[in-house]
Design a protein around this motif. Structure first.
Motif, PDB file in Angstrom:
ATOM      1  N   PHE A  71      55.551  35.933  62.530  1.00  8.99           N
ATOM      2  CA  PHE A  71      56.231  36.158  61.310  1.00  8.99           C
ATOM      3  C   PHE A  71      55.822  36.205  60.009  1.00  8.99           C
ATOM      4  O   PHE A  71      55.029  35.469  59.939  1.00  8.99           O
ATOM      5  CB  PHE A  71      57.392  34.793  61.466  1.00  8.99           C
ATOM      6  N   GLY A  72      55.530  36.391  58.596  1.00 10.36           N
ATOM      7  CA  GLY A  72      55.893  36.402  57.357  1.00 10.36           C
ATOM      8  C   GLY A  72      57.162  35.279  57.128  1.00 10.36           C
ATOM      9  O   GLY A  72      58.113  35.239  57.514  1.00 10.36           O
ATOM     10  N   GLN A  73      56.794  34.317  56.735  1.00  8.56           N
ATOM     11  CA  GLN A  73      57.300  34.330  55.681  1.00  8.56           C
ATOM     12  C   GLN A  73      59.165  34.473  55.714  1.00  8.56           C
ATOM     13  O   GLN A  73      59.978  33.411  55.721  1.00  8.56           O
ATOM     14  CB  GLN A  73      57.059  32.934  54.469  1.00  8.56           C
ATOM     15  N   VAL A  74      59.034  35.235  55.149  1.00  4.29           N
ATOM     16  CA  VAL A  74      60.520  35.935  54.703  1.00  4.29           C
ATOM     17  C   VAL A  74      61.317  35.349  55.833  1.00  4.29           C
ATOM     18  O   VAL A  74      62.926  35.546  56.300  1.00  4.29           O
ATOM     19  CB  VAL A  74      60.314  37.014  54.006  1.00  4.29           C
ATOM     20  N   LYS A  75      60.280  36.479  57.586  1.00  3.52           N
ATOM     21  CA  LYS A  75      60.665  36.722  58.233  1.00  3.52           C
ATOM     22  C   LYS A  75      61.863  34.753  59.071  1.00  3.52           C
ATOM     23  O   LYS A  75      62.975  34.776  59.240  1.00  3.52           O
ATOM     24  CB  LYS A  75      60.299  37.636  59.607  1.00  3.52           C
ATOM     25  N   ARG A 254      50.073  22.922  55.493  1.00  2.56           N
ATOM     26  CA  ARG A 254      50.919  23.238  56.680  1.00  2.56           C
ATOM     27  C   ARG A 254      51.458  22.910  55.455  1.00  2.56           C
ATOM     28  O   ARG A 254      52.872  23.452  55.749  1.00  2.56           O
ATOM     29  CB  ARG A 254      50.625  21.962  57.270  1.00  2.56           C
ATOM     30  N   LEU A 255      51.641  22.703  54.729  1.00  2.53           N
ATOM     31  CA  LEU A 255      52.732  22.039  53.162  1.00  2.53           C
ATOM     32  C   LEU A 255      53.712  23.423  52.698  1.00  2.53           C
ATOM     33  O   LEU A 255      54.839  23.424  52.913  1.00  2.53           O
ATOM     34  CB  LEU A 255      52.331  21.010  52.132  1.00  2.53           C
ATOM     35  N   TYR A 256      52.687  24.527  51.953  1.00  3.45           N
ATOM     36  CA  TYR A 256      53.099  25.702  51.801  1.00  3.45           C
ATOM     37  C   TYR A 256      54.523  26.488  52.234  1.00  3.45           C
ATOM     38  O   TYR A 256      55.212  26.487  51.897  1.00  3.45           O
ATOM     39  CB  TYR A 256      51.892  26.337  51.406  1.00  3.45           C
ATOM     40  N   PRO A 257      54.350  26.278  53.791  1.00  2.21           N
ATOM     41  CA  PRO A 257      55.188  27.422  54.377  1.00  2.21           C
ATOM     42  C   PRO A 257      55.890  26.458  54.370  1.00  2.21           C
ATOM     43  O   PRO A 257      57.631  26.819  54.587  1.00  2.21           O
ATOM     44  CB  PRO A 257      54.445  27.575  55.490  1.00  2.21           C
ATOM     45  N   GLY A 258      55.867  24.687  55.159  1.00  3.24           N
ATOM     46  CA  GLY A 258      56.911  24.336  55.614  1.00  3.24           C
ATOM     47  C   GLY A 258      57.583  24.388  54.071  1.00  3.24           C
ATOM     48  O   GLY A 258      58.836  23.543  54.654  1.00  3.24           O
ATOM     49  N   ARG A 259      57.765  23.762  53.212  1.00  4.28           N
ATOM     50  CA  ARG A 259      58.388  23.669  52.203  1.00  4.28           C
ATOM     51  C   ARG A 259      59.494  24.788  52.014  1.00  4.28           C
ATOM     52  O   ARG A 259      60.805  25.053  51.712  1.00  4.28           O
ATOM     53  CB  ARG A 259      57.785  24.002  50.878  1.00  4.28           C
ATOM     54  N   ILE A 260      59.182  26.351  52.689  1.00  4.22           N
ATOM     55  CA  ILE A 260      59.975  27.923  52.516  1.00  4.22           C
ATOM     56  C   ILE A 260      60.843  27.406  53.567  1.00  4.22           C
ATOM     57  O   ILE A 260      61.883  27.278  53.722  1.00  4.22           O
ATOM     58  CB  ILE A 260      59.612  28.965  53.017  1.00  4.22           C
ATOM     59  N   HIS A 261      60.536  26.744  54.793  1.00  3.82           N
ATOM     60  CA  HIS A 261      60.995  26.159  56.382  1.00  3.82           C
ATOM     61  C   HIS A 261      62.162  25.933  55.674  1.00  3.82           C
ATOM     62  O   HIS A 261      63.521  25.845  56.130  1.00  3.82           O
ATOM     63  CB  HIS A 261      60.170  25.347  56.679  1.00  3.82           C
ATOM     64  N   HIS A 262      61.469  23.961  55.586  1.00  3.54           N
ATOM     65  CA  HIS A 262      62.726  23.167  55.132  1.00  3.54           C
ATOM     66  C   HIS A 262      63.876  23.881  53.665  1.00  3.54           C
ATOM     67  O   HIS A 262      64.888  23.146  54.315  1.00  3.54           O
ATOM     68  CB  HIS A 262      61.690  21.818  54.891  1.00  3.54           C
ATOM     69  N   LEU A 313      68.303  33.094  46.917  1.00  3.54           N
ATOM     70  CA  LEU A 313      67.973  33.585  46.424  1.00  3.54           C
ATOM     71  C   LEU A 313      65.554  33.757  46.016  1.00  3.54           C
ATOM     72  O   LEU A 313      64.955  34.425  46.098  1.00  3.54           O
ATOM     73  CB  LEU A 313      68.044  34.915  45.138  1.00  3.54           C
ATOM     74  N   MET A 314      65.628  32.173  45.076  1.00  2.00           N
ATOM     75  CA  MET A 314      64.507  31.457  44.735  1.00  2.00           C
ATOM     76  C   MET A 314      63.758  31.200  46.016  1.00  2.00           C
ATOM     77  O   MET A 314      62.665  31.692  45.700  1.00  2.00           O
ATOM     78  CB  MET A 314      64.760  30.089  43.704  1.00  2.00           C
ATOM     79  N   THR A 315      63.802  30.490  46.932  1.00  2.00           N
ATOM     80  CA  THR A 315      63.166  30.175  48.125  1.00  2.00           C
ATOM     81  C   THR A 315      62.362  31.629  48.855  1.00  2.00           C
ATOM     82  O   THR A 315      61.506  31.416  48.996  1.00  2.00           O
ATOM     83  CB  THR A 315      64.491  29.286  49.089  1.00  2.00           C
ATOM     84  N   LEU A 316      63.687  32.472  49.355  1.00  2.00           N
ATOM     85  CA  LEU A 316      63.297  33.859  49.210  1.00  2.00           C
ATOM     86  C   LEU A 316      61.983  34.792  48.591  1.00  2.00           C
ATOM     87  O   LEU A 316      61.357  35.124  48.929  1.00  2.00           O
ATOM     88  CB  LEU A 316      64.155  34.799  50.211  1.00  2.00           C
ATOM     89  N   HIS A 317      62.423  34.626  47.507  1.00  2.00           N
ATOM     90  CA  HIS A 317      61.582  34.937  46.081  1.00  2.00           C
ATOM     91  C   HIS A 317      60.170  34.535  46.552  1.00  2.00           C
ATOM     92  O   HIS A 317      59.189  35.285  46.068  1.00  2.00           O
ATOM     93  CB  HIS A 317      61.883  34.989  44.928  1.00  2.00           C
ATOM     94  N   ALA A 318      59.914  33.080  46.551  1.00  2.00           N
ATOM     95  CA  ALA A 318      59.124  32.743  47.081  1.00  2.00           C
ATOM     96  C   ALA A 318      58.474  32.812  47.926  1.00  2.00           C
ATOM     97  O   ALA A 318      57.187  33.304  48.273  1.00  2.00           O
ATOM     98  CB  ALA A 318      59.048  30.625  46.927  1.00  2.00           C
ATOM     99  N   ALA A 330      51.365  32.260  45.719  1.00  3.30           N
ATOM    100  CA  ALA A 330      52.811  31.987  44.812  1.00  3.30           C
ATOM    101  C   ALA A 330      53.098  29.778  44.512  1.00  3.30           C
ATOM    102  O   ALA A 330      53.594  29.411  44.786  1.00  3.30           O
ATOM    103  CB  ALA A 330      53.619  31.688  46.953  1.00  3.30           C
ATOM    104  N   ARG A 331      52.146  29.340  43.922  1.00  3.18           N
ATOM    105  CA  ARG A 331      51.928  27.885  43.860  1.00  3.18           C
ATOM    106  C   ARG A 331      53.335  27.981  42.610  1.00  3.18           C
ATOM    107  O   ARG A 331      53.926  26.607  42.984  1.00  3.18           O
ATOM    108  CB  ARG A 331      49.963  28.025  43.188  1.00  3.18           C
ATOM    109  N   ARG A 332      53.310  28.463  42.103  1.00  3.26           N
ATOM    110  CA  ARG A 332      54.744  28.455  40.331  1.00  3.26           C
ATOM    111  C   ARG A 332      56.169  27.946  41.256  1.00  3.26           C
ATOM    112  O   ARG A 332      56.402  28.033  41.557  1.00  3.26           O
ATOM    113  CB  ARG A 332      54.600  29.283  39.713  1.00  3.26           C
ATOM    114  N   GLU A 333      56.205  29.431  42.812  1.00  7.04           N
ATOM    115  CA  GLU A 333      56.461  29.595  43.130  1.00  7.04           C
ATOM    116  C   GLU A 333      57.119  28.606  43.567  1.00  7.04           C
ATOM    117  O   GLU A 333      58.515  27.957  44.204  1.00  7.04           O
ATOM    118  CB  GLU A 333      57.483  31.283  43.607  1.00  7.04           C
ATOM    119  N   ILE A 334      56.017  28.675  44.834  1.00 14.44           N
ATOM    120  CA  ILE A 334      56.887  27.204  46.240  1.00 14.44           C
ATOM    121  C   ILE A 334      57.124  26.060  45.041  1.00 14.44           C
ATOM    122  O   ILE A 334      57.549  24.929  45.732  1.00 14.44           O
ATOM    123  CB  ILE A 334      55.472  27.055  46.607  1.00 14.44           C
ATOM    124  N   SER A 335      56.348  25.818  44.408  1.00 16.50           N
ATOM    125  CA  SER A 335      56.833  24.090  43.402  1.00 16.50           C
ATOM    126  C   SER A 335      58.210  23.967  43.031  1.00 16.50           C
ATOM    127  O   SER A 335      58.203  23.175  42.915  1.00 16.50           O
ATOM    128  CB  SER A 335      55.707  23.995  42.550  1.00 16.50           C
TER     129      SER A 335
END
Length: 335
Positions: A71-75, A254-262, A313-318, A330-335
């Motif tokens: 799955f991609g990050q949005v899913k 590991r942390l890039y997608p982890g931030r989205i998940h959390h 919306l901010m998280t899903l956009h990242a 996506a570094r800026r959006e993730i941060s």
């Protein structure tokens, strides 16, 4: 111009199933967690995992060749928003932290032998893991300050150091440890990752640290955070995970997608609390009426809803930027 907030119908049906499944099958288990204990929880989770696997939702964060769904990050974000409503729901879906992040690390940096010994049993739920990085004497947000060392002695690595908040460290079968292997290198190239079996001599689990969530003392429970002293712990050369000095780089992957998940999991927690708040406002009587009839309460509810939606919306956009342009973009959006 493409600008779309919709979810494809097939995946929306999966989300609808997950929402009902978590609410009807997982939430009730929360009321008996203390009575179940660790072994009872594992038995209760077994049939739930079978249902999840039958719907091809198990370990969805990993590539299909590793038994996941890719799955991609949005899913994944939409999925974690539902699973976040319960602290034990991720156990039923094969993506509970820290096992999910550790499986990604092993998938990225593990050798075929390491994957065979640790990754595949981890994905099957036969092993539990911990990630051991944060230290009591250094800022946990800055891994360039780590003091734990791993020094070569002949063919072995000898580890010495003090860690805490190693999630699930007291029940883990193995730990992924961050340690300084080259103190003279550039700050981001000093540390390496090593796999340490929990029963290795010198791995001393002192206690599980109390937190705001669990302020009472307990030991050996899922979700606890261990304090560990590594004292002359000897591991073989093949314990090194990835290249020497690449620990920081691997951790970032590991942390890039982890931030989205959390973030999405916490939004799930917030939504569950918000629903409870709204429900209470309909029946709690005060000063001649229910809470929901008072303008201040209405304002609080509206502000909470707006804040949650903005964060969502901010998280899903990242997540969307990661899916369409890659993690670096996506570094800026993730941060």
């Amino acid at each position: 111009m493409a600008w779309d907030f919709s979810t494809e119908p097939q995946f929306q049906r999966q989300l609808d199933w997950m929402r009902g499944f978590v609410r009807e099958r997982v939430w009730p288990l929360e009321t008996v967690l203390d009575e179940l204990g660790s072994e009872g929880l594992e038995r209760a989770m077994a049939p739930l995992r079978d249902e999840v696997k039958a719907r091809d939702l198990w370990a969805a964060h990993l590539d299909p060749k590793l038994g996941g769904q890719g799955f991609g990050q949005v899913k994944l974000g939409l999925m974690h928003e539902i699973l976040g409503t319960s602290p034990i729901a991720p156990l039923a879906f094969g993506n509970a932290a820290p096992d999910s992040g550790n499986s990604e690390i092993l998938a990225i940096a593990g050798t075929p032998e390491q994957k065979e010994r640790y990754l595949y049993p981890l994905l099957e739920g036969d092993l539990k893991s911990a990630f051991s990085m944060t230290e009591p004497d250094t800022a946990g947000s800055d891994p360039t300050l780590l003091k734990t060392t791993a020094v070569r002695d002949g063919e072995e690595w000898v580890i010495n150091g003090h860690k805490w908040f190693s999630s699930n460290g007291s029940i883990a079968d193995f730990l992924i440890l961050m340690a300084v292997t080259n103190p003279d290198a550039r700050p981001h190239q000093r540390a390496s990752m090593l796999i340490v079996d929990a029963d290795t001599p010198g791995v001393n689990v002192l206690r599980d640290v109390a937190t705001m969530e669990h302020p009472w003392e307990s030991f050996g429970r899922y979700g606890n955070h261990a304090e560990i002293v590594y004292q002359d712990v000897r591991v073989p050369p093949d314990a090194l995970l990835g290249a020497e000095g690449a620990g920081f780089l691997i951790a970032q992957q590991r942390l890039y997608p982890g931030r989205i998940h959390h973030c999405m999991r916490w939004l799930g927690v917030a939504r569950r609390a918000f629903d409870t708040l709204c429900e209470r406002a309909t029946y709690r009587e005060v000063q001649g009426g229910v809470l929901g009839e008072h303008e201040t309460i209405q304002n609080w509810i509206a502000e909470s809803a707006a804040q949650m939606e903005a964060a969502r919306l901010m998280t899903l956009h990242a997540a969307w930027v990661m899916d369409t342009q890659g993690a670096s973009a996506a570094r800026r959006e993730i941060s």
